[in-house]
Write an enzyme that holds these catalytic residues in place. Structure first.
Site, short mmCIF file in Angstrom:
data_model
loop_
_atom_site.label_atom_id
_atom_site.label_comp_id
_atom_site.label_asym_id
_atom_site.label_seq_id
_atom_site.Cartn_x
_atom_site.Cartn_y
_atom_site.Cartn_z
N GLU A 1 16.22 -23.38 -38.43
CA GLU A 1 17.12 -24.02 -39.24
C GLU A 1 16.74 -23.75 -40.75
O GLU A 1 17.00 -24.94 -41.68
CB GLU A 1 17.23 -25.67 -38.75
CG GLU A 1 16.05 -26.40 -39.35
CD GLU A 1 15.02 -26.43 -38.03
OE1 GLU A 1 14.98 -25.63 -37.36
OE2 GLU A 1 14.08 -27.39 -38.24
N MET B 1 48.26 27.49 -10.93
CA MET B 1 49.10 27.76 -9.70
C MET B 1 47.76 27.83 -8.71
O MET B 1 47.43 29.05 -8.53
CB MET B 1 49.94 28.75 -9.75
CG MET B 1 50.90 28.79 -11.02
SD MET B 1 52.35 27.97 -10.84
CE MET B 1 53.30 29.14 -9.88
N ASP C 1 40.00 29.42 -9.98
CA ASP C 1 41.25 30.26 -9.62
C ASP C 1 41.11 30.55 -8.27
O ASP C 1 40.01 30.64 -7.55
CB ASP C 1 41.14 31.70 -10.25
CG ASP C 1 42.49 32.15 -10.51
OD1 ASP C 1 43.17 32.34 -9.36
OD2 ASP C 1 42.91 32.90 -11.65
N ASP C 2 42.34 30.44 -7.42
CA ASP C 2 42.25 30.68 -6.02
C ASP C 2 42.22 32.01 -5.57
O ASP C 2 41.92 32.48 -4.70
CB ASP C 2 43.60 30.00 -5.38
CG ASP C 2 44.75 30.44 -6.18
OD1 ASP C 2 44.72 30.55 -7.12
OD2 ASP C 2 45.65 30.82 -5.14
#
Lengths: 475, 475
Positions: free
Chosen positions: A374, A55, A9-10
């Site tokens: 084989e 935001m 969160d800013d």
């Protein structure tokens, strides 16, 4: 479980508030105050879950989410977007960019903690499988590492338990756009019955049923080994939050609140389908590596290791059932010349087609394995000597009578094979003894001119006789 | 997570009380009122946890517990003994018979629910591995299915975090009887440091440390990917029950109350060690099945599948590093005669010793694989042509100069081998092309009389020359 939570969160007070809440619940908290820092910590600090503000100046939460989900190393880390935005469109945008949930501020603590616990639990159960896939991947057993975001999200099978007609119809109509089968069940009992019988990818359960408790249904499904792995999406009212939290504790994966927004429903269902398919993919990696341990990569037949384990079991079973086993050792004639003259690539082509012809001419419960370059072995449970001889001749002729297409100038090669056979009665036998007996007959077949079958105690038989006998048996 | 709980008690009101409590928490509840019924339901109804009364007429709880733990199919189901007995001796007897916990009546609800949740969570994370082991087992990849009760419980490494000297000494002395290393850490920080650096099997953490919160330490350990798997046993006071419950939620596995009873401590530690080793065994099954997918069962060398994946990677790496790869195709001369004359058992002995001699004469980063019956490939990164030729001759001589001991009347067989070699420069190459080139040289070596090396562009060299050159390089 405790876990490492990355809070992004800013706004510092928001970070501090979440940090305090989570820390008091004994989570380890990391923090970041912008998108770049969030990406850096997601990549280097192994968080178990990310709480991501939308935001932020510079790179916003949607972009951070998209970048995390585009990086296969960290795309599996669950993300909860936390925002003041309440617009349905933003919510859907967040979910579509790969977020697992979208919580609105102010955050309801019950909802937050229940969600964090639930997502951490889901991540941890996936982590075990991711580690194993990485190992398999490094060893080159499987191809590219899986990324949850690249799983398909459509064409799923969904079961809806909702007794409100209008809502039921709306949910079914909405999901029918994306998905193949959208069924509904009118009661919990019916839902349990359907879920046990069919292979659903997701169940949607209303917590507001008139006649019963939707949580009880979730609990039954999660308690039953058969249905435990089925993801559940709950539908509830905003007032049901404590019951929703309980549902997440019980093991439901997600919820959606009424009134149900169609796009949000589509997005949440896609997330669940994607995660379920990712989990299935991780599990199948294990099955693939197991089957690789037991098969010959060139022909797809079982290998010598499988033969040795199962021969022992078959011999024991034979002893109990009082029946007889036919054992055929089959060796391609002059195969070395094929390799020496035409190269290994052509030799490999011959071996593949040889293996295909053997398989095509055997019953589904006969065992065929490639045990040497084989050399092949066929084990025929519950056969008479006559029948085993006929099978041997059928296999031999399937090779010699139709030239083998391969990359030589002529387009085909004439290949023949020798067969040594023995019938193992229901006495006590060892694998070594059985192999030695068949091997002696194979040696005689080679000495006797090749392209023939020698059976223990019978010797080389006349193919003409075999043909008339097969007719008799078939007729 | 919801779960299926089996409640066993001979007194019906006790059963009803527990059933009501568990059911209100949305558990699925099964009940039994005697030992026989309990065993029957444990076997047939797949409970996730069993709450088992001790004092019952007929078969008592100790005996039921012992029988469940003796049955490999159900021994993994956690058992909590519930009883009016409070004697330390009974408690230890219960734990020693395989119970995971021992709760006294009247039951503390917090303790009960925390314990049930914790044990159910542990069981579910094990269940995934058990299912996979069963698959591996059925396919015969691994031997017998594991049983948690047969794991060894001694010789473990334990770290103790307890700041009360007397208690610390008592715990360490008590555990030193059973275990190899019992260390202590004076602080949480020191404990985290030690736990990250060493490979402990168990950590014992006091919840009553003077300077810090033991729960915080548990949370750190459980949040860190490196230490997440380390089991934690908490030590606390009876008054700490809500913190103990929180500790179980965080992911601690068990707890013991003060005053610590020595025998109870020993028994609880054994339970944790046993469970950790069981889990490790289940995981190693996976690693084994992976390695089996990539190796030849007879010689233990890598197989053709491994070669194909890694040849591609090596060729790419070579292109980047601007170096050269040496590729040697090695084929045992007249190997078919060995099998035909002496049988497959002798042939297998020869192949094993052949493989051992190849490995012994190569560097650790050279790659050797068995790609056919008697055909092997060696890849030598970063070598000159001269060096590759010398290695080829060294390998060839390691076979021809010392007869191979095996089960023939003479005791040994003289075996020789032919080698075709090529140097692959750092240009663009495909696996097929590289194999073809080496194969052509191998063919020339066979045509040229066998027991020799032919190198692309050089032809058959004189061994005498090689010897002098090797001396030069070594000198």
């Amino acid at each position: 479980m405790s876990a490492r939570v990355l809070v992004v969160d800013d706004i510092l007070p928001n970070v501090k508030l979440l940090e305090a809440k989570l820390s008091s619940e004994y989570y380890d908290v990391l923090t970041a105050t912008n998108g770049e820092e969030a990406l850096e910590k997601a990549e280097n600090e192994s968080p178990d879950i990310i709480l991501l503000d939308v935001m932020m100046p510079g790179m916003d939460g949607f972009e951070v989410c998209r970048r995390i989900k585009a990086n296969p190393d960290i795309a599996h880390i669950p993300i909860v977007m936390v925002t003041a935005l309440t617009d349905a469109e933003d919510k859907v945008r967040g979910l579509e960019s790969g977020a697992d949930d979208f919580l609105s501020k102010p955050i309801n603590d019950t909802a937050l903690m229940a969600r964090v616990r639930s997502l951490v639990r889901l991540k941890m159960s996936l982590d075990e499988w991711r580690i194993r896939e990485n190992t398999a991947n490094q060893l080159g057993v499987v191809g590219e590492a899986s990324n949850v975001m690249t799983e398909p999200v459509e064409g799923a099978r969904v079961l809806v338990v909702e007794d409100k007609d209008f809502e039921n119809k709306k949910v079914k109509e909405t999901l029918a756009q994306d998905h193949d089968i959208v069924m509904s069940a009118e009661s919990g009992a019916k839902a349990i019955e359907l879920a046990s019988a069919h292979d659903f990818d997701l169940m949607i359960v209303s917590l507001n049923l008139d006649e019963e408790d939707g949580l009880r249904l979730c609990s039954h499904l999660k308690s039953n080994e058969k249905t435990r792995g089925l993801p559940i999406l709950m539908i509830g009212e905003i007032d049901d939050m404590s019951r929703i939290a309980h549902g997440l504790e019980i093991g439901a994966h997600d919820y959606i609140l009424r009134p149900v927004d169609r796009n949000e429903l589509i997005a949440r269902v896609r997330t669940q389908i994607r995660r379920k398919r990712f989990q299935e993919r991780l599990r199948s990696t294990y099955e693939i590596s197991l089957s690789m341990a037991l098969t010959d990569p060139l022909t797809g037949l079982y290998n010598r290791r499988y033969l040795e384990v199962h021969m022992q079991k078959l011999l024991q079973k034979n002893q109990t059932s009082k029946k007889s086993l036919g054992v055929l050792l089959i060796d391609i004639d002059h195969f070395k010349q094929v390799n020496d003259t035409h190269g290994h690539a052509v030799g490999d082509e011959v071996l593949k087609i040889f293996a295909e012809r053997l398989t095509a001419n055997l019953r589904s419960f006969d065992l065929v394995a490639r045990i040497g370059g084989e050399e092949f072995i066929v084990i025929l449970p519950d056969v008479s000597e006559q029948r085993a001889y006929m099978v041997a001749e059928r296999l031999r002729c399937s090779i010699s009578e139709v030239p083998v297409p391969c990359g030589v100038p002529e387009g085909t090669l004439n290949i023949t094979t020798s067969v040594g056979g023995a019938i193992i009665d229901h006495g006590e036998h060892t694998t070594e003894e059985v192999m030695e007996r068949a091997d002696k007959c194979l040696y005689q077949a080679k000495e006797g001119g090749r392209n023939c079958t020698v059976f223990e105690g019978v010797g080389k038989l006349d193919p003409a006789q075999y043909k008339s006998e097969e007719r008799q048996v078939i007729e």
